[in-house]
Design a protein around this motif. Sequence first.
Motif, mmCIF file in Angstrom:
data_model
loop_
_atom_site.group_PDB
_atom_site.id
_atom_site.type_symbol
_atom_site.label_atom_id
_atom_site.label_comp_id
_atom_site.label_asym_id
_atom_site.label_seq_id
_atom_site.Cartn_x
_atom_site.Cartn_y
_atom_site.Cartn_z
ATOM 1 N N UNK A 61 77.188 -25.884 -41.303
ATOM 2 C CA UNK A 61 76.893 -24.744 -40.437
ATOM 3 C C UNK A 61 77.762 -23.534 -40.751
ATOM 4 N N UNK A 62 78.799 -23.709 -41.588
ATOM 5 C CA UNK A 62 79.666 -22.593 -41.960
ATOM 6 C C UNK A 62 79.568 -22.234 -43.437
ATOM 7 N N UNK A 63 78.712 -22.935 -44.171
ATOM 8 C CA UNK A 63 78.683 -22.699 -45.623
ATOM 9 C C UNK A 63 77.305 -22.311 -46.132
ATOM 10 N N UNK A 64 76.469 -21.754 -45.264
ATOM 11 C CA UNK A 64 75.146 -21.332 -45.697
ATOM 12 C C UNK A 64 75.269 -20.101 -46.593
ATOM 13 N N UNK A 75 89.909 -23.387 -61.942
ATOM 14 C CA UNK A 75 89.806 -24.794 -62.341
ATOM 15 C C UNK A 75 89.517 -25.690 -61.138
ATOM 16 N N UNK A 76 89.920 -25.238 -59.936
ATOM 17 C CA UNK A 76 89.799 -26.077 -58.745
ATOM 18 C C UNK A 76 88.812 -25.567 -57.706
ATOM 19 N N UNK A 77 88.526 -24.257 -57.714
ATOM 20 C CA UNK A 77 87.770 -23.669 -56.616
ATOM 21 C C UNK A 77 86.598 -22.809 -57.102
ATOM 22 N N UNK A 78 85.633 -22.623 -56.181
ATOM 23 C CA UNK A 78 84.546 -21.667 -56.362
ATOM 24 C C UNK A 78 84.504 -20.799 -55.101
ATOM 25 N N UNK A 79 84.579 -19.492 -55.263
ATOM 26 C CA UNK A 79 84.568 -18.561 -54.137
ATOM 27 C C UNK A 79 83.265 -17.770 -54.156
ATOM 28 N N UNK A 80 82.535 -17.829 -53.045
ATOM 29 C CA UNK A 80 81.326 -17.035 -52.869
ATOM 30 C C UNK A 80 81.646 -15.869 -51.940
ATOM 31 N N UNK A 81 81.356 -14.654 -52.414
ATOM 32 C CA UNK A 81 81.674 -13.454 -51.647
ATOM 33 C C UNK A 81 80.380 -12.779 -51.212
ATOM 34 N N UNK A 82 80.215 -12.621 -49.900
ATOM 35 C CA UNK A 82 79.101 -11.884 -49.335
ATOM 36 C C UNK A 82 79.651 -10.721 -48.512
ATOM 37 N N UNK A 83 78.781 -9.866 -48.027
ATOM 38 C CA UNK A 83 79.233 -8.674 -47.291
ATOM 39 C C UNK A 83 80.042 -9.044 -46.056
ATOM 40 N N UNK A 86 83.392 -14.929 -46.857
ATOM 41 C CA UNK A 86 83.866 -15.533 -48.097
ATOM 42 C C UNK A 86 83.934 -17.038 -47.871
ATOM 43 N N UNK A 87 83.255 -17.807 -48.730
ATOM 44 C CA UNK A 87 83.187 -19.259 -48.578
ATOM 45 C C UNK A 87 83.805 -19.925 -49.794
ATOM 46 N N UNK A 93 81.545 -28.883 -55.558
ATOM 47 C CA UNK A 93 80.560 -28.318 -54.647
ATOM 48 C C UNK A 93 80.811 -28.618 -53.189
ATOM 49 N N UNK A 94 81.881 -29.333 -52.862
ATOM 50 C CA UNK A 94 82.206 -29.646 -51.467
ATOM 51 C C UNK A 94 82.764 -28.403 -50.774
ATOM 52 N N UNK A 95 82.219 -28.088 -49.601
ATOM 53 C CA UNK A 95 82.693 -26.923 -48.846
ATOM 54 C C UNK A 95 84.084 -27.195 -48.287
#
Length: 358
Positions: A61-64, A75-83, A86-87, A93-95
């Motif tokens: 519910x917090x990672x859509x 090497x360890x993380x993936x950051x998704x940036x939206x307006x 930030x997730x 792929x684990x949130x």
Amino acid sequence: MNTIFKTFKIILYCMISILMLCCKNEKSGLLTIYVDTDAETPLALSEITSSLDSVKLELTDKSLIKNPFRIVCTDDYILFVETKAMMLFDRSGKFIRQIGSIGQGPGEFTGIWDATIDTKENKISLITHGLKRMCYDFNGNLLTEYQSVSSAPINNLYFVNNRLLLLCETPVKQNDIRKNETYLYTLTSDLKDIDTIFIRSIDHKGIWLHPYKDFITHDGEKTYLYYSDISKNCFLIDTLFQLNNKEVVANLHMDFKNKGLSPNGEKEINIFTIYRNSRYVFAFYNAKNQYYYFCHDTKTGKSYNMKDGYKDDIYTGEKVKIRPLNSDANQFYFLHTEIDDTTLEEPNPTLYIGRLKK
């Protein structure tokens, strides 16, 4: 006889002139690539890709994931940036968590202009819509927050070649003439300005919110800059530049067919981005309300011009839109949502990360 001799002299003069011009272009090192905007020459990802990995992203519910304009990987993380969010995910792929939150208080933001990861200092850095500069650690703790003295409404943030860079555009008024001025700032790890390079000044046509931010890329040796302007009636920017210390020098020129203005005053070609590595040159542009992806292979001399994207013949079998990962022109990514008849709820997209052939 005199007429023949004069004709011979003219031909000889023309040949010498052409030879001198060719030598001059060769010495300048400026590569010119012709783009036939009417051509449709498809390109499969397998032809340019040495490896392609997939990461299925967990949905909570917090990672859509809705519409990320920036994706940054370590090497360890993936950051998704939206307006508005930030997730943070791990590389499987684990949130993990959201970084920051919406609001006007300390550690909060009303919106995000851009964000990146300083892998040298292990910080998440961002510029907010209120022009605050902020840093977080990967646990979500606020490390730095202060109001920027800059009034630039357009801010693009990059971590390239172990440097934190900020590309800004702002309207200014000089002797009753309005201009848009662009500057490139080098920042400290806590987002303080330490160096400035003037990029350009153009006639003010309003500030246009660009859907892509792939303006600065690095190929392991060289850093490139492309900063477009696709406002109505503005000139076509078709040159990719290279950053050499405090100098910005032309690296390559793209010669687009049918460039210029249409009879009703609209630009025929709008270029969103140009970038390259040591082998490939890429562009994303619009011609007559049709989106095109372009790739030129400097090793083979072949060019490809594709409507709507590249054919992914490795995983999805569909057309995909690739972008450079982490401003690294040797890597790319794309998102694809996989839905079948048994899917009850639309999942988060799968992230695909590829590496280009050398």
